[in-house]
Enzyme design. Structure first.
Site, PDB file in Angstrom:
ATOM      1  N   ASP A  34       0.811  -1.221   0.000  1.00  0.00           N
ATOM      2  CA  ASP A  34       0.000   0.000   0.000  1.00  0.00           C
ATOM      3  C   ASP A  34       0.847   1.276   0.000  1.00  0.00           C
ATOM      4  O   ASP A  34       0.550   2.239  -0.690  1.00  0.00           O
ATOM      5  CB  ASP A  34      -0.906   0.036   1.242  1.00  0.00           C
ATOM      6  CG  ASP A  34      -2.084  -0.909   1.081  1.00  0.00           C
ATOM      7  OD1 ASP A  34      -2.152  -1.577   0.028  1.00  0.00           O
ATOM      8  OD2 ASP A  34      -2.913  -0.973   2.000  1.00  0.00           O
ATOM      9  N   ALA A  35       1.915   1.247   0.797  1.00  0.00           N
ATOM     10  CA  ALA A  35       2.714   2.468   0.942  1.00  0.00           C
ATOM     11  C   ALA A  35       3.382   2.824  -0.392  1.00  0.00           C
ATOM     12  O   ALA A  35       3.395   3.983  -0.819  1.00  0.00           O
ATOM     13  CB  ALA A  35       3.763   2.273   2.023  1.00  0.00           C
ATOM     14  N   ASP A  38       0.761   4.159  -2.705  1.00  0.00           N
ATOM     15  CA  ASP A  38       0.419   5.550  -2.387  1.00  0.00           C
ATOM     16  C   ASP A  38       1.490   6.512  -2.875  1.00  0.00           C
ATOM     17  O   ASP A  38       1.194   7.584  -3.407  1.00  0.00           O
ATOM     18  CB  ASP A  38       0.245   5.718  -0.874  1.00  0.00           C
ATOM     19  CG  ASP A  38      -1.016   5.035  -0.396  1.00  0.00           C
ATOM     20  OD1 ASP A  38      -1.160   4.833   0.810  1.00  0.00           O
ATOM     21  OD2 ASP A  38      -1.858   4.692  -1.259  1.00  0.00           O
ATOM     22  N   SER A  83     -18.866   1.453  13.109  1.00  0.00           N
ATOM     23  CA  SER A  83     -20.294   1.457  13.368  1.00  0.00           C
ATOM     24  C   SER A  83     -20.497   2.295  14.650  1.00  0.00           C
ATOM     25  O   SER A  83     -19.539   2.877  15.143  1.00  0.00           O
ATOM     26  CB  SER A  83     -20.672  -0.015  13.494  1.00  0.00           C
ATOM     27  OG  SER A  83     -21.795  -0.162  14.207  1.00  0.00           O
ATOM     28  N   ARG A 140     -19.209   0.764   2.947  1.00  0.00           N
ATOM     29  CA  ARG A 140     -18.556   0.378   4.191  1.00  0.00           C
ATOM     30  C   ARG A 140     -18.087  -1.069   4.175  1.00  0.00           C
ATOM     31  O   ARG A 140     -17.051  -1.394   4.708  1.00  0.00           O
ATOM     32  CB  ARG A 140     -19.494   0.600   5.385  1.00  0.00           C
ATOM     33  CG  ARG A 140     -18.804   0.278   6.698  1.00  0.00           C
ATOM     34  CD  ARG A 140     -19.605   0.675   7.884  1.00  0.00           C
ATOM     35  NE  ARG A 140     -20.680  -0.273   8.115  1.00  0.00           N
ATOM     36  CZ  ARG A 140     -21.435  -0.290   9.188  1.00  0.00           C
ATOM     37  NH1 ARG A 140     -21.263   0.619  10.122  1.00  0.00           N
ATOM     38  NH2 ARG A 140     -22.380  -1.178   9.335  1.00  0.00           N
ATOM     39  N   CYS A 420     -32.122 -32.464  23.328  1.00  0.00           N
ATOM     40  CA  CYS A 420     -31.888 -31.614  22.157  1.00  0.00           C
ATOM     41  C   CYS A 420     -32.847 -32.007  21.029  1.00  0.00           C
ATOM     42  O   CYS A 420     -32.900 -33.179  20.648  1.00  0.00           O
ATOM     43  CB  CYS A 420     -30.446 -31.773  21.704  1.00  0.00           C
ATOM     44  SG  CYS A 420     -30.118 -30.920  20.154  1.00  0.00           S
ATOM     45  N   CYS A 423     -30.609 -33.609  18.020  1.00  0.00           N
ATOM     46  CA  CYS A 423     -29.845 -34.863  18.059  1.00  0.00           C
ATOM     47  C   CYS A 423     -30.297 -35.783  19.185  1.00  0.00           C
ATOM     48  O   CYS A 423     -29.800 -36.904  19.293  1.00  0.00           O
ATOM     49  CB  CYS A 423     -28.352 -34.581  18.181  1.00  0.00           C
ATOM     50  SG  CYS A 423     -27.866 -33.956  19.791  1.00  0.00           S
TER      51      CYS A 423
HETATM   52  S1  IVH Z   1     -20.999   8.788  12.403  1.00  0.00           S
HETATM   53  C1  IVH Z   1     -17.102   6.675  13.555  1.00  0.00           C
HETATM   54  N1  IVH Z   1     -23.189  10.111  11.841  1.00  0.00           N
HETATM   55  O1  IVH Z   1     -25.012   4.837  11.191  1.00  0.00           O
HETATM   56  C2  IVH Z   1     -18.518   7.098  13.439  1.00  0.00           C
HETATM   57  N2  IVH Z   1     -23.119   7.793  11.301  1.00  0.00           N
HETATM   58  O2  IVH Z   1     -25.072   2.651  13.060  1.00  0.00           O
HETATM   59  C3  IVH Z   1     -19.042   7.068  12.068  1.00  0.00           C
HETATM   60  N3  IVH Z   1     -25.125   6.970  10.178  1.00  0.00           N
HETATM   61  O3  IVH Z   1     -22.166   3.249   9.914  1.00  0.00           O
HETATM   62  C4  IVH Z   1     -20.474   7.223  11.936  1.00  0.00           C
HETATM   63  N4  IVH Z   1     -26.216   8.882  10.141  1.00  0.00           N
HETATM   64  O4  IVH Z   1     -23.733   4.476   8.264  1.00  0.00           O
HETATM   65  C5  IVH Z   1     -22.581   8.923  11.812  1.00  0.00           C
HETATM   66  N5  IVH Z   1     -25.048  11.392  11.338  1.00  0.00           N
HETATM   67  C6  IVH Z   1     -24.428  10.242  11.315  1.00  0.00           C
HETATM   68  C7  IVH Z   1     -25.028   9.090  10.752  1.00  0.00           C
HETATM   69  C8  IVH Z   1     -24.342   7.881  10.782  1.00  0.00           C
HETATM   70  C9  IVH Z   1     -26.252   7.608   9.794  1.00  0.00           C
HETATM   71  C10 IVH Z   1     -24.882   5.544   9.976  1.00  0.00           C
HETATM   72  C11 IVH Z   1     -23.511   5.178   9.458  1.00  0.00           C
HETATM   73  C12 IVH Z   1     -22.933   4.261  10.485  1.00  0.00           C
HETATM   74  C13 IVH Z   1     -24.170   3.718  11.128  1.00  0.00           C
HETATM   75  C14 IVH Z   1     -23.910   3.168  12.516  1.00  0.00           C
END
Ligand code: IVH
Length: 740
Positions: A34-35, A38, A83, A140, A420, A423
């Site tokens: 990667d480096a 880049d 997330s 994502r 179970c 089984c």
């Molecule tokens: S911030 C590191 N802001 O919600 C934090 N996420 O449940 C990054 N999402 O994967 C997320 N509105 O797809 C952020 N105003 C908002 C958002 C948001 C929707 C989604 C996003 C994230 C998911 C998590």
């Protein structure tokens, strides 16, 4: 550099970068790291910036990835896409705030600001700009690797193609969504054309962005709100609010309902305002996201395994509906847990049809919680009952209440099975365990299939072309069965020997068979942490597996420790059972409080080597007694152990070397923190040390390299002195790691 040199260099770079792109995206077989990639990419961009008229038609700046032929190319996110943790009630927000203050060691009167903004119900996208040009857009995916949807993203009007006065490298992250009116129009058009209609705007947005033909995406009305960023070559601002304002200045849509708030009360006031506006926004939102405003605090707070500590999603209340229980099914999980599921008369809850909902465990059905107290006023749940179903966002629906006034006279209390259903083996409940488990182990087909599904899952072996569906297929295949993980690695050999070959069976052509075998071969070499996680040992999740791998380094070292610790784990288990039995029998709280841990009696008879191995295991930060017991007892089961050994015969397990790659004075060192830390909290200190490649242990042993002792440190300092372990104070530690 003159024009001729520049033209030659660009031609050369185009060949190198396009070859690297094809190798990476089409063949999944990178030819440069990667480096280097880049660096070449940046050199190409710099020459193009100096000689814009020499930019080639096949310029690598315009083409990221190879043309997508078979699905989408993969994009490894340079900064993981995270997330968010969820909160459902105001008290969770108060806890969120106090947790952050504790972590950062902020006194109650120190201001701590947040931003609050709608949580858009769409799909997240990361859009990369280099020197102001959009060069790549990726979904994502699993957070580490997404799909390359660059050409499709270029068709979205609210995603600028070029930026002026932007950092040289800027990854803008946000949500792609579809408005309600556009969604209705699209479905009308689709229906008129006899094409597929979408269940909700989120699905429509996802389906539209993930079109192989960008011309289809172009006709779909998608929008994009920017709310975060990934890699940036220079900071956007000092605060979250400032960074969002900067993104807005650069030409991105940012959400107008974003506010800066000075604490939980203000956050909740803003939440109420957004909730009140929800129906009139014209697009779907499913909650409000709160983020710490100060970006330096965000950096210090960092991340848990998949979520930031500095942000949380405050979800709108769960949706509720009443319906009837038609039956109760028992599902058997990977660790043998029998999970009751209510089969329901289908009912729409928050726009989704629900026909199954979890009933948790047998106590939950009978109206008791694990400690014997009543839930739902003690009302049990029976087949034929009317029950309330609760569904919050993407969480599994639950049965939350029962209406006794509508109970049919014929309804009988539910008899939870003691064998179970898959089984026939006995299903038993250990003392203190809420869950009844099948004792069939590997002979139980349900457990075997679930184990295999887990084994091939993304965070485990992640074998391309061998997902949950294929595993089920192979499990049932009479000629080439896959009953345990080792069978995956003998498939090719058995296929060659078998008369009934894979080729020409449903879904298997010569290419797919060849690809499958190649994908399996690729995973014969596997990092230790993935192997440990893949075994599906109870309580050993991704994080614990990584902790164990980091601590022991090799499979053999782990096995040696686990074998030595065997008698200690058995003693611990006996003691736990005795204690749980006593606790159940204790008539009242007072007596319960006086029950002493029962371990001491059996402990003194143990072999010192067993004790030492056990202490080493539970001394690993993040590994508690239940993980350790589960790990050790798994390897004591002969059938299980033999099955794992058969698997290992086909693998080359890569030891953990990650910390060697980290350049830091503490990489690979085992450190222990003790006493009061004044400049940072314990959690922060641990996270920082680990990010520098150190192992953080909970207790001092001969393996400890360094003790960081704050005021009030007691026995650990004494032990370190006795063992000759170097001891330093907090300031010396900060100086050592360059944070002073
Ligand atoms: S911030 C590191 N802001 O919600 C934090 N996420 O449940 C990054 N999402 O994967 C997320 N509105 O797809 C952020 N105003 C908002 C958002 C948001 C929707 C989604 C996003 C994230 C998911 C998590």
């Amino acid at each position: 550099m003159d024009r001729d040199d520049a033209a030659r260099a660009l031609a050369d770079l185009a060949v190198q970068l396009n070859r690297a792109n094809s190798a990476y995206y089409s063949d999944d077989d990178p030819v440069i790291d990667d480096a280097t990639y880049d660096a070449l990419k940046q050199r190409n961009a710099a020459i193009e910036a100096a000689f814009p008229d020499l930019k080639r038609d096949d310029s690598p700046s315009d083409r990221v990835g190879a043309p997508v032929t078979d699905g989408f190319g993969k994009v490894a996110h340079r900064v993981r896409m995270m997330s968010l943790g969820n909160a459902f009630k105001a008290a969770d927000i108060v806890d969120f705030d106090s947790g952050i203050r504790r972590y950062l060691n902020l006194p109650g009167d120190q201001p701590l600001h947040y931003t609050a903004e709608p949580k858009i119900d769409g799909l997240s996208l990361s859009v990369r700009y280099e020197n102001g040009q959009l060069v790549q857009a990726a979904t994502r995916g699993d957070g580490a690797t997404g799909e390359n949807v660059t050409e499709n993203a270029r068709t979205i009007a609210s995603i600028p193609q070029t930026l002026t006065h932007a950092p040289d490298v800027l990854e803008v992250r946000g949500e792609v969504y579809m408005r309600h009116d556009d969604f209705a129009d699209l479905n009308t058009r689709q229906a008129a054309a006899g094409a597929k209609t979408f269940a909700n705007p989120r699905n429509a947005a996802a389906g539209s962005l993930r079109q192989l033909d960008p011309n289809v995406t172009r006709d779909r009305p998608l929008h994009f709100f920017a709310y975060a960023w990934g890699e940036v070559s220079e900071p956007l601002a000092d605060t979250q609010a400032g960074a969002i304002a900067r993104l807005s200045d650069l030409g991105f849509d940012t959400n107008p309902l974003t506010a800066r708030c000075d604490g939980p009360d203000a956050l909740i006031t803003h939440y109420d305002r957004i909730a009140a506006d929800r129906a009139t926004l014209g697009y779907d939102i499913d909650g409000v996201v709160y983020k710490v405003d100060n970006l330096d605090y965000q950096r210090r707070l960092g991340f848990r395994s998949t979520t930031p500590r500095w942000a949380i999603a405050h979800k709108f209340p769960a949706e509720l509906a009443w319906t009837k229980v038609e039956g109760i099914d028992i599902q058997v999980g990977r660790t043998g847990a029998l999970s009751p599921v209510a089969r329901l008369t289908p009912v729409t809850v928050g726009g989704v049809v629900v026909s199954n909902a979890t009933l948790h465990n047998e106590d939950y059905i009978s109206g008791r919680s694990a400690d014997g107290t009543m839930i739902r006023g003690g009302a049990d749940i029976r087949i034929g009952d009317w029950v309330e179903v609760y569904r919050a966002g993407d969480v599994i629906p639950k049965v939350s209440n029962v209406d006794l006034s509508r109970r049919p006279d014929t309804a009988q209390p539910y008899d939870f099975p003691t064998s179970c259903p898959e089984c026939g083996s006995d299903a038993v409940r250990d003392e203190g365990d809420a869950v009844r488990r099948c004792t069939g182990g590997l002979i139980c087909p349900a457990q075997a299939i679930e184990k295999l599904r887990h084994f091939v899952s993304r965070a485990a072996f992640d074998i391309e072309g061998l997902g949950a569906k294929q595993v089920e297929y192979f499990f049932a295949d009479a000629a080439l069965p896959v009953r345990e993980p080792a069978d995956i690695f003998t498939l090719q050999q058995r296929n060659a020997a078998s008369l009934a070959k894979l080729e020409n069976r449903d879904g298997f052509g010569p290419t797919s068979v060849r690809n499958l075998f190649a994908a399996i071969d690729e995973k014969r070499s596997i990092p230790l942490n993935r192997l440990i996680f893949a075994l599906g040992i109870r309580h050993v999740g991704e994080v614990a597996a990584a902790d164990l791998a980091r601590h022991f380094g090799t499979w053999d070292a782990l096995m040696h420790a686990v074998d030595l610790a065997g008698p200690a784990a058995a003693a611990q288990l006996d003691a736990d059972a005795a204690e749980a039995a006593e606790r159940m029998a204790a008539a009242d709280e007072n007596r319960r409080a006086r029950i002493k841990p029962a371990r001491d009696a059996v402990w003194s008879d143990l072999d010192p080597a067993a004790k030492a191995a056990w202490e080493d295991l539970v001394g690993i930060d993040g590994i508690g007694a239940s993980v350790a017991v589960s790990l050790v007892t798994t390897f004591q089961q002969n059938a299980e152990r033999a099955s794992i050994q058969r698997l290992l015969d086909h693998l080359d397990v890569q030891p953990v070397v990650a910390t060697d790659n980290i350049q830091s004075p503490v990489a690979g060192k085992t450190v222990v923190f003790t006493g009061t830390l004044e400049k940072m909290t314990r959690a922060e200190a641990k996270a920082r040390a680990e990010s520098l490649g150190a192992k953080v242990a909970g207790s001092v042993s001969a393996k400890t390299d360094l003790l960081i002792a704050g005021p009030g440190s007691g026995s650990k300092s004494d032990k370190a002195a006795k063992l000759g372990v170097e001891t330093i104070d907090e300031d010396a530690w900060l100086a050592l790691i360059g944070d002073a």
